[in-house]
Write an enzyme that holds these catalytic residues in place. Structure first.
Site, PDB file in Angstrom:
ATOM      1  N   GLU A 223       0.647  -1.251   0.142  1.00 21.38           N
ATOM      2  CA  GLU A 223      -0.033   0.076   0.206  1.00 21.38           C
ATOM      3  C   GLU A 223       1.051   1.076  -0.019  1.00 21.38           C
ATOM      4  O   GLU A 223       0.623   2.043   0.693  1.00 21.38           O
ATOM      5  CB  GLU A 223      -1.000  -0.021   1.158  1.00 21.38           C
ATOM      6  CG  GLU A 223      -2.023  -1.279   0.978  1.00 21.38           C
ATOM      7  CD  GLU A 223      -3.286  -1.185   2.073  1.00 21.38           C
ATOM      8  OE1 GLU A 223      -3.455   0.086   2.402  1.00 21.38           O
ATOM      9  OE2 GLU A 223      -4.110  -2.040   1.831  1.00 21.38           O
TER      10      GLU A 223
HETATM   11  C1  LIG Z   1       1.681  -9.951   0.874  1.00 20.64           C
HETATM   12  C2  LIG Z   1       1.647  -8.893  -0.029  1.00 20.64           C
HETATM   13  C3  LIG Z   1       0.288  -8.604  -0.685  1.00 20.64           C
HETATM   14  C4  LIG Z   1       0.047  -7.635  -1.590  1.00 20.64           C
HETATM   15  N1  LIG Z   1      -1.396  -7.363  -2.007  1.00 20.64           N
HETATM   16  C5  LIG Z   1      -1.327  -6.709  -3.384  1.00 20.64           C
HETATM   17  C6  LIG Z   1      -2.701  -6.695  -3.891  1.00 20.64           C
HETATM   18  O1  LIG Z   1      -3.754  -6.995  -3.128  1.00 20.64           O
HETATM   19  N2  LIG Z   1      -3.100  -5.881  -4.909  1.00 20.64           N
HETATM   20  C7  LIG Z   1      -1.882  -5.428  -5.775  1.00 20.64           C
HETATM   21  O2  LIG Z   1      -1.976  -4.909  -6.895  1.00 20.64           O
HETATM   22  N3  LIG Z   1      -0.544  -5.597  -5.154  1.00 20.64           N
HETATM   23  C8  LIG Z   1      -0.228  -6.206  -4.152  1.00 20.64           C
HETATM   24  N4  LIG Z   1       0.894  -6.363  -3.550  1.00 20.64           N
HETATM   25  C9  LIG Z   1       2.086  -5.704  -4.110  1.00 20.64           C
HETATM   26  C10 LIG Z   1       2.557  -4.634  -3.488  1.00 20.64           C
HETATM   27  O3  LIG Z   1       1.729  -3.226  -3.365  1.00 20.64           O
HETATM   28  C11 LIG Z   1       3.879  -4.192  -4.007  1.00 20.64           C
HETATM   29  O4  LIG Z   1       4.695  -5.193  -3.216  1.00 20.64           O
HETATM   30  C12 LIG Z   1       4.534  -2.882  -3.738  1.00 20.64           C
HETATM   31  O5  LIG Z   1       3.644  -1.821  -4.297  1.00 20.64           O
HETATM   32  C13 LIG Z   1       5.956  -2.663  -3.973  1.00 20.64           C
HETATM   33  O6  LIG Z   1       6.487  -2.880  -5.103  1.00 20.64           O
HETATM   34  P1  LIG Z   1       7.500  -4.129  -5.493  1.00 20.64           P
HETATM   35  O7  LIG Z   1       7.465  -4.853  -4.303  1.00 20.64           O
HETATM   36  O8  LIG Z   1       7.385  -4.501  -6.813  1.00 20.64           O
HETATM   37  O9  LIG Z   1       8.719  -3.231  -5.101  1.00 20.64           O
HETATM   38  P2  LIG Z   1       9.679  -2.336  -6.282  1.00 20.64           P
HETATM   39  O10 LIG Z   1       8.849  -1.546  -6.910  1.00 20.64           O
HETATM   40  O11 LIG Z   1      10.373  -3.413  -7.056  1.00 20.64           O
HETATM   41  O12 LIG Z   1      10.557  -1.744  -5.278  1.00 20.64           O
HETATM   42  C14 LIG Z   1      11.816  -2.252  -4.781  1.00 20.64           C
HETATM   43  C15 LIG Z   1      12.384  -1.152  -3.785  1.00 20.64           C
HETATM   44  O13 LIG Z   1      12.655   0.051  -4.302  1.00 20.64           O
HETATM   45  C16 LIG Z   1      12.022   1.089  -3.730  1.00 20.64           C
HETATM   46  N5  LIG Z   1      11.473   2.169  -4.991  1.00 20.64           N
HETATM   47  C17 LIG Z   1      10.805   1.760  -6.164  1.00 20.64           C
HETATM   48  N6  LIG Z   1      10.733   2.815  -6.494  1.00 20.64           N
HETATM   49  C18 LIG Z   1      11.418   3.917  -5.965  1.00 20.64           C
HETATM   50  C19 LIG Z   1      11.591   5.172  -6.312  1.00 20.64           C
HETATM   51  N7  LIG Z   1      10.976   5.959  -7.380  1.00 20.64           N
HETATM   52  N8  LIG Z   1      12.248   6.060  -5.372  1.00 20.64           N
HETATM   53  C20 LIG Z   1      12.701   5.264  -4.290  1.00 20.64           C
HETATM   54  N9  LIG Z   1      12.621   3.836  -4.188  1.00 20.64           N
HETATM   55  C21 LIG Z   1      11.721   3.233  -4.966  1.00 20.64           C
HETATM   56  C22 LIG Z   1      10.771   0.522  -3.244  1.00 20.64           C
HETATM   57  O14 LIG Z   1      10.419   1.395  -2.037  1.00 20.64           O
HETATM   58  C23 LIG Z   1      11.507  -1.024  -2.715  1.00 20.64           C
HETATM   59  O15 LIG Z   1      12.178  -0.454  -1.417  1.00 20.64           O
HETATM   60  C24 LIG Z   1       1.057  -7.058  -2.513  1.00 20.64           C
HETATM   61  C25 LIG Z   1       2.400  -7.408  -1.976  1.00 20.64           C
HETATM   62  C26 LIG Z   1       2.736  -8.300  -1.017  1.00 20.64           C
HETATM   63  C27 LIG Z   1       3.960  -8.776  -0.641  1.00 20.64           C
END
Ligand SMILES: Cc1cc2nc3c(=O)[nH]c(=O)nc-3n(C[C@H](O)[C@H](O)[C@H](O)COP(=O)(O)OP(=O)(O)OC[C@H]3O[C@@H](n4cnc5c(N)ncnc54)[C@H](O)[C@@H]3O)c2cc1C
Length: 645
Positions: free
Chosen positions: A433
């Site tokens: 979120e």
């Molecule tokens: C248990 C679980 C439940 C979830 N439920 C849902 C759901 O119901 N629906 C749904 O759609 N998604 C869901 N998600 C997805 C979740 O919202 C994403 O994991 C989250 O948005 C982060 O994306 P990512 O994991 O791909 O991280 P990434 O985007 O790959 O980021 C990796 C790291 O880089 C940092 N980062 C990325 N971009 C930037 C930037 N521009 N500047 C600085 N730092 C940055 C991030 O903060 C993180 O530390 C779920 C994930 C999990 C693990």
């Protein structure tokens, strides 16, 4: 195929999704401009007696259901929420807590919805995750905010009672960056055809209906009927759009049920969409509104997550009290050793501060007279970060017993206190979120909004020098009146905020610190100009200062509310507010110090060297158990070639 999207395009997509208007006053926005508008959060709106009665009746029913029908140890052991539990939640109306009564729901206020989530999350976090994914981001909230009356009539009664919903935005290539969204919605004569793969959809493995984000190509052939929420009907605009998708539609396949460090029992999916047809009536809002819908939904939806964190922090205080007064080492209960006592005080103060922030934000949400997007975002950021530290300190207080599983403790005949589980369950809150890093960016964007409005061209890398000069003249007028106002204020006047008694000193500090923070941001703008947005460490600290100042204000205001609503707790609330504010002020002082004295540049350079492999020698002497395989794959493992020979 991974989409190639530049940083600039990614930022533009996020910018377009932002709610750009400020129709109502905002405490947070004013705070970041150096203006402590306490009148916007104090006195706190009174709870409506009808809402309290309804809420308390439901909480009693929910408590009874959890204690008598739900075995949290079984969920943890089996990593499944039993069918009868989901059915039971439906029967007591928990799926429709936030859905208004006219659509078949319970119509709970935000305050009571949060209290319900706190109760459920404390019993087992998989349950609160199911309920909040269903209600806060699943179908109900987007429909309430953006749906047509027909959509509401059709779907809200279902999601309030029988249909579990989910929210499908994330893809293998889309985490924090929705610009890379690859799922398509191709217009057809009747509606749209969806194709793509969605990752990590909570409830996605058992859902009955979901919200899917998919990209409509611009200027396609079919013209979908004008939805009610789109009075202009401005053609095939294209762009990321939100669709209602009944999950039994042909072409929907749940390919994988994901498992995680914590939240054992959540039904989280990889979902494949292949030639899935949805009628045009299933478009929510207009084409291209998808991300705006997602972000606006989250403005309120984000309060669910801090509610669960507050529940854990309260439980941490209970466990610490019970354990640290009973466990004796070196001649006295461990809680009386100063090192442990310090931690207990941190737990108690933090639980109070987090609850205060949640209460202030939630009453604002129910009252509907203020814009509370910044407050809700700060509540998410602060509660997830603080909640994590709280569980970590709780584990330390419990020593080896903190690290031992509840099942193992029970097998040895001790109380099954699930601290290690709480830690595993808590960790995700800093990631989903809106991760902490993204929340920093999002709140920083709101913090600088007023500056961008007057001096946006100066802060834009692409603006020509001539334009910048012109912009500087306009901005000069604004700053000529704004800056002098940051020099002095109520915080310097002894005796100001006197109605808060001896907590007034914390508000005086907050008022002074708000002006200092606004001045610091202004210096940062002057120093880095367009490059400011790349100074994420600097902006992160500015946001964290704002978060602490909101927390202090909330703690003082909430203590005041408790004094009038529950006078028997007034003294203890005042003491905890005082303690929380003292701890928070120390963090603020440190953050101010670190704004200008830090190793940010050296750190950044070193990180680039790590990425370039310059320090590879550090990795010698270990074996990486990860094996081979792509870091980011389009396909789930079971449908790929085996990755490891
Ligand atoms: C248990 C679980 C439940 C979830 N439920 C849902 C759901 O119901 N629906 C749904 O759609 N998604 C869901 N998600 C997805 C979740 O919202 C994403 O994991 C989250 O948005 C982060 O994306 P990512 O994991 O791909 O991280 P990434 O985007 O790959 O980021 C990796 C790291 O880089 C940092 N980062 C990325 N971009 C930037 C930037 N521009 N500047 C600085 N730092 C940055 C991030 O903060 C993180 O530390 C779920 C994930 C999990 C693990």
């Amino acid at each position: 195929m991974a989409q190639q999207v530049s940083e600039k395009e990614a930022r533009q997509v996020a910018e377009d999704a932002r709610e750009s208007d400020w129709k109502q006053p905002s405490f947070g926005k004013e705070l970041f401009m150096g203006n402590l508008r306490l009148d916007l959060i104090h006195p706190q709106p009174k709870l409506d007696p009808g809402a309290v009665e309804k809420g308390e009746t439901f909480l009693a029913k929910l408590r009874d259901f959890l204690q008598n029908e739900v075995d949290p140890a079984q969920i943890e052991r089996d990593a499944r929420i039993p069918e009868h539990v989901i059915e039971g939640l439906k029967e007591i109306g928990a799926l429709g807590m936030k859905v208004p009564e006219e659509y078949g729901g319970m119509g709970l206020s935000q305050v009571y919805y949060n209290r319900a989530l706190m109760l459920v999350g404390g019993w087992h976090a998989a349950l609160s995750t199911l309920l909040s994914a269903h209600q806060s981001i699943g179908l109900a909230e987007p429909l309430l905010l953006f749906g047509s009356e027909e959509q509401k009539q059709e779907w809200l009664p279902k999601v309030a009672r029988t249909h579990v919903s989910a929210f499908l935005l994330t893809e293998p290539d889309v985490g924090s960056d929705p610009a890379r969204l690859a799922t398509t919605a191709t217009p057809t004569d009747e509606g749209y055809e969806l194709d793509g793969r969605k990752l990590w959809a909570t409830n996605g493995a058992i859902a009955d209906v979901v919200v899917v984000m998919a990209k409509v190509p611009r200027g396609g052939r079919a013209q979908p009927a004008e939805p009610a929420a789109s009075p202009k009907g401005d053609g095939n605009r294209g762009g990321i759009s939100a669709f209602i998708l009944p999950y039994d539609a042909e072409g929907v396949t749940v390919e994988h049920r994901n498992e995680f460090m914590g939240l054992r029992g959540i039904e989280n999916s990889v979902t494949l969409l292949e030639n899935v047809r949805v009628p045009k009536e299933n478009l929510i809002g207009r084409e291209g509104d998808g991300l705006k819908i997602a972000l606006t939904t989250l403005n309120t939806g984000r309060l669910a997550l801090p509610a669960v964190c507050v529940g854990t922090a309260k439980w941490a205080v209970k466990v610490a009290r019970e354990f640290a007064s009973e466990r004796v080492q070196w001649g006295q209960p461990v809680g009386k050793h100063d090192a442990v006592a310090q931690k207990i005080a941190y737990l108690a103060a933090s639980a109070f501060g987090m609850e205060a922030m949640l209460d202030v934000s939630s009453r604002l949400a129910d009252d509907k007279k203020n814009d509370f997007r910044i407050e809700a975002a700060i509540a998410k950021l602060f509660a997830s970060e603080t909640g994590w530290k709280v569980t970590d300190e709780l584990m330390q207080i419990r020593g080896g017993r903190g690290y031992e599983t509840a099942a193992s403790l029970a097998a040895r005949g001790e109380k099954a206190v699930p601290v290690e589980q709480a830690m595993r369950d808590m960790r995700i809150n800093r990631i989903f979120e809106g991760s902490t890093e993204i929340m920093h960016l999002l709140i920083a964007r709101e913090a600088v909004d007023s500056h961008l409005q007057v001096a946006g061209d100066i802060l834009d890398e692409d603006t020509e020098i001539k334009e910048k000069a012109k912009a500087a003249v306009g901005a000069g007028k604004f700053y000529a009146s704004w800056l002098p106002g940051l020099v002095a204020g109520e915080g310097q006047r002894p005796g100001s905020f006197e109605e808060f008694g001896d907590l007034a000193k914390h508000l005086r500090f907050t008022e002074r610190a708000a002006r200092k923070q606004a001045r610091s941001l202004f210096y940062g703008m002057g120093r880095w100009q367009a490059k400011l947005e790349r100074r994420q460490a600097f902006l992160g600290r500015i946001v964290d200062i704002g978060a602490e100042l909101f927390a202090i204000s909330s703690a003082v205001v909430y203590a005041n509310t408790i004094a009038s609503e529950r006078p028997e707790q007034a003294e203890q609330a005042r003491e905890l507010a005082d303690l929380f504010c003292a701890q928070s002020r120390r963090r603020v002082d440190q953050l101010f110090h670190d704004l200008w004295r830090n190793e940010d540049d050296a750190n950044h350079k070193a990180a680039m060297k790590v990425l370039d492999g310059d320090y590879k020698f550090l990795e010698e002497g270990i074996i990486d158990p990860s094996g081979d395989g792509p870091m980011i794959a389009d396909l789930p493992a079971e449908v790929q070639e085996p990755a490891v020979a």
